[in-house]
Design a protein around this motif. Structure first.
Motif, PDB file in Angstrom:
ATOM      1  N   UNK A 288       0.832  -1.203   0.000  1.00  0.00           N
ATOM      2  CA  UNK A 288       0.000   0.000   0.000  1.00  0.00           C
ATOM      3  C   UNK A 288       0.869   1.256   0.000  1.00  0.00           C
ATOM      4  N   UNK A 289       1.940   1.244   0.786  1.00  0.00           N
ATOM      5  CA  UNK A 289       2.856   2.386   0.812  1.00  0.00           C
ATOM      6  C   UNK A 289       3.503   2.588  -0.553  1.00  0.00           C
ATOM      7  N   UNK A 290       3.921   1.492  -1.188  1.00  0.00           N
ATOM      8  CA  UNK A 290       4.532   1.594  -2.519  1.00  0.00           C
ATOM      9  C   UNK A 290       3.552   2.154  -3.539  1.00  0.00           C
ATOM     10  N   UNK A 291       2.290   1.741  -3.444  1.00  0.00           N
ATOM     11  CA  UNK A 291       1.266   2.276  -4.353  1.00  0.00           C
ATOM     12  C   UNK A 291       1.085   3.767  -4.130  1.00  0.00           C
ATOM     13  N   UNK A 292       1.083   4.182  -2.863  1.00  0.00           N
ATOM     14  CA  UNK A 292       0.943   5.612  -2.584  1.00  0.00           C
ATOM     15  C   UNK A 292       2.136   6.403  -3.115  1.00  0.00           C
ATOM     16  N   UNK A 293       3.341   5.870  -2.964  1.00  0.00           N
ATOM     17  CA  UNK A 293       4.528   6.576  -3.436  1.00  0.00           C
ATOM     18  C   UNK A 293       4.570   6.667  -4.951  1.00  0.00           C
ATOM     19  N   UNK A 294       3.880   5.761  -5.639  1.00  0.00           N
ATOM     20  CA  UNK A 294       3.848   5.795  -7.098  1.00  0.00           C
ATOM     21  C   UNK A 294       2.864   6.821  -7.641  1.00  0.00           C
ATOM     22  N   UNK A 295       2.040   7.384  -6.774  1.00  0.00           N
ATOM     23  CA  UNK A 295       1.025   8.345  -7.200  1.00  0.00           C
ATOM     24  C   UNK A 295       1.606   9.754  -7.118  1.00  0.00           C
ATOM     25  N   UNK A 296       1.543  10.546  -8.194  1.00  0.00           N
ATOM     26  CA  UNK A 296       2.017  11.939  -8.129  1.00  0.00           C
ATOM     27  C   UNK A 296       1.105  12.772  -7.235  1.00  0.00           C
ATOM     28  N   UNK A 297       1.671  13.277  -6.156  1.00  0.00           N
ATOM     29  CA  UNK A 297       0.890  13.902  -5.099  1.00  0.00           C
ATOM     30  C   UNK A 297       0.095  15.107  -5.585  1.00  0.00           C
ATOM     31  N   UNK A 298       0.759  16.062  -6.212  1.00  0.00           N
ATOM     32  CA  UNK A 298       0.105  17.307  -6.578  1.00  0.00           C
ATOM     33  C   UNK A 298      -0.966  17.078  -7.632  1.00  0.00           C
ATOM     34  N   UNK A 299      -0.735  16.119  -8.553  1.00  0.00           N
ATOM     35  CA  UNK A 299      -1.735  15.847  -9.589  1.00  0.00           C
ATOM     36  C   UNK A 299      -2.998  15.228  -8.997  1.00  0.00           C
ATOM     37  N   UNK A 300      -2.811  14.310  -8.046  1.00  0.00           N
ATOM     38  CA  UNK A 300      -3.974  13.699  -7.395  1.00  0.00           C
ATOM     39  C   UNK A 300      -4.752  14.743  -6.600  1.00  0.00           C
ATOM     40  N   UNK A 301      -4.033  15.601  -5.889  1.00  0.00           N
ATOM     41  CA  UNK A 301      -4.704  16.656  -5.127  1.00  0.00           C
ATOM     42  C   UNK A 301      -5.484  17.584  -6.046  1.00  0.00           C
ATOM     43  N   UNK A 302      -4.893  17.968  -7.161  1.00  0.00           N
ATOM     44  CA  UNK A 302      -5.581  18.816  -8.130  1.00  0.00           C
ATOM     45  C   UNK A 302      -6.830  18.122  -8.673  1.00  0.00           C
ATOM     46  N   UNK A 303      -6.710  16.830  -8.977  1.00  0.00           N
ATOM     47  CA  UNK A 303      -7.850  16.091  -9.527  1.00  0.00           C
ATOM     48  C   UNK A 303      -8.987  15.983  -8.520  1.00  0.00           C
ATOM     49  N   UNK A 304      -8.640  15.615  -7.277  1.00  0.00           N
ATOM     50  CA  UNK A 304      -9.673  15.446  -6.251  1.00  0.00           C
ATOM     51  C   UNK A 304     -10.389  16.756  -5.978  1.00  0.00           C
ATOM     52  N   UNK A 305      -9.631  17.821  -5.792  1.00  0.00           N
ATOM     53  CA  UNK A 305     -10.242  19.111  -5.470  1.00  0.00           C
ATOM     54  C   UNK A 305     -11.087  19.622  -6.631  1.00  0.00           C
ATOM     55  N   UNK A 306     -10.620  19.410  -7.865  1.00  0.00           N
ATOM     56  CA  UNK A 306     -11.396  19.876  -9.017  1.00  0.00           C
ATOM     57  C   UNK A 306     -12.681  19.076  -9.194  1.00  0.00           C
ATOM     58  N   UNK A 307     -12.665  17.778  -8.835  1.00  0.00           N
ATOM     59  CA  UNK A 307     -13.857  16.949  -8.972  1.00  0.00           C
ATOM     60  C   UNK A 307     -14.851  17.171  -7.834  1.00  0.00           C
ATOM     61  N   UNK A 308     -14.338  17.202  -6.612  1.00  0.00           N
ATOM     62  CA  UNK A 308     -15.212  17.317  -5.436  1.00  0.00           C
ATOM     63  C   UNK A 308     -15.669  18.754  -5.215  1.00  0.00           C
ATOM     64  N   UNK A 309     -14.795  19.701  -5.531  1.00  0.00           N
ATOM     65  CA  UNK A 309     -15.103  21.097  -5.271  1.00  0.00           C
ATOM     66  C   UNK A 309     -14.124  21.690  -4.284  1.00  0.00           C
ATOM     67  N   UNK A 310     -13.899  22.966  -4.408  1.00  0.00           N
ATOM     68  CA  UNK A 310     -12.911  23.645  -3.583  1.00  0.00           C
ATOM     69  C   UNK A 310     -13.549  24.153  -2.292  1.00  0.00           C
ATOM     70  N   UNK A 311     -12.991  23.711  -1.173  1.00  0.00           N
ATOM     71  CA  UNK A 311     -13.416  24.214   0.137  1.00  0.00           C
ATOM     72  C   UNK A 311     -12.300  23.932   1.125  1.00  0.00           C
ATOM     73  N   UNK A 312     -12.333  24.611   2.254  1.00  0.00           N
ATOM     74  CA  UNK A 312     -11.300  24.420   3.259  1.00  0.00           C
ATOM     75  C   UNK A 312     -11.296  22.988   3.774  1.00  0.00           C
ATOM     76  N   UNK A 313     -12.465  22.410   4.024  1.00  0.00           N
ATOM     77  CA  UNK A 313     -12.552  21.039   4.532  1.00  0.00           C
ATOM     78  C   UNK A 313     -12.028  20.040   3.515  1.00  0.00           C
ATOM     79  N   UNK A 314     -12.383  20.227   2.239  1.00  0.00           N
ATOM     80  CA  UNK A 314     -11.928  19.312   1.191  1.00  0.00           C
ATOM     81  C   UNK A 314     -10.407  19.345   1.066  1.00  0.00           C
ATOM     82  N   UNK A 315      -9.827  20.538   1.123  1.00  0.00           N
ATOM     83  CA  UNK A 315      -8.371  20.656   1.020  1.00  0.00           C
ATOM     84  C   UNK A 315      -7.693  19.952   2.185  1.00  0.00           C
TER      85      UNK A 315
END
Length: 275
Positions: free
Chosen positions: A112-139
């Motif tokens: 699981x740790x290796x899978x997480x390290x293989x994921x580009x952090x900033x791209x995933x964060x951008x994708x999640x926030x853009x899909x779910x919506x921007x808010x302080x709690x979501x961030x």
């Protein structure tokens, strides 16, 4: 002796930031959301054209800049602390389970740790926030769910180092449950490692939030995130550089203070362990 100076400087900066964040409603001289287009781009009080009513001047909408910086401190500290709590709980739980039980559970945790390290952090964060919506709690939740791997790796390694020591064997011989041994015998003895990781992740979370806000996918306006303030000021940086320099310096000083605190704690705790 060498660790005392950075530790003191870092503790001073983080302590001041924490005090400002807690006392923000009492410290702001003006409403940080109040706009006054007739008072746009007032210079800081020490410069020509400045006003003592606005010590750090005003922004492009006439909002008091000192008030927005103070409230931005609260937002940055809230994001950093919440991210550390969420990521710390997830990562520490996984790491301790893998380090204590070993075998198949440990292999699953490391996968699981290796899978997480293989994921580009900033791209995933951008994708999640853009899909779910921007808010302080979501961030805060997004960053907390993405920054747990350091806690997992460090807690796993530290648990494997202490799991066969005498006090753990004594607890087993006394008939203590596995949950008791993990929470009462092992966790307190690896906490000093986790404190250092917490400072590192806190600094990273604050920088990531600033990056997301700069790109328009972080804390939504009119909340005064430092990253958002930098993004709003970039169009005016050539004739009013102060509006981008002040939040940038605030971000630099806070992250520097957190890193100095983490380095100082690492050296101090390492020296204490050697004794």
């Amino acid at each position: 002796m060498r660790h005392r100076l950075p530790l003191a400087i870092g503790a001073l900066i983080v302590g001041l930031a924490a005090a400002v964040a807690i006392l923000a409603p009492l410290l702001v001289p003006h409403d940080p959301f109040a706009q006054n287009l007739g008072a746009r781009f007032i210079s800081p009080a020490w410069m020509q054209g400045g006003s003592s009513a606005h010590l750090l001047g005003t922004d492009q909408l006439g909002r008091d800049y000192l008030s927005r910086l103070i409230l931005g401190t609260r937002i940055s500290m809230m994001i950093g602390l919440t991210t550390v709590v969420v990521s710390g709980l997830i990562g520490t739980a996984l790491g301790m389970l893998g380090g204590y039980f070993g075998g198949r559970i440990d292999r699953v945790v490391m996968f699981v740790v290796s899978c997480r390290l293989a994921i580009p952090l900033i791209l995933v964060a951008l994708t999640v926030v853009s899909l779910v919506g921007s808010s302080l709690l979501v961030v805060m939740l997004t960053l907390g769910l993405l920054l747990w791997e350091r806690f997992a790796v460090v807690s796993r390694t530290a648990t494997r180092q202490v799991v066969n020591l005498d006090y753990v064997a004594a607890a087993r011989a006394a008939g203590c449950s596995q949950a008791w041994i993990i929470l009462r015998e092992i966790l307190p003895n690896i906490t000093h490692h986790l404190i250092v990781i917490a400072t590192i992740d806190m600094a990273i979370a604050i920088l990531l939030e600033a990056a997301l806000s700069f790109l328009g996918l972080g804390v939504p306006p009119p909340l005064p995130s430092w990253g958002l303030m930098i993004a709003e000021a970039k169009d005016y940086m050539f004739f009013k550089p102060g509006v981008i320099e002040m939040p940038g310096m605030a971000l630099l000083i806070l992250v520097l203070g957190i890193n100095l605190l983490g380095d100082g704690l690492r050296d101090a705790l390492g020296a204490q362990t050697e004794r």
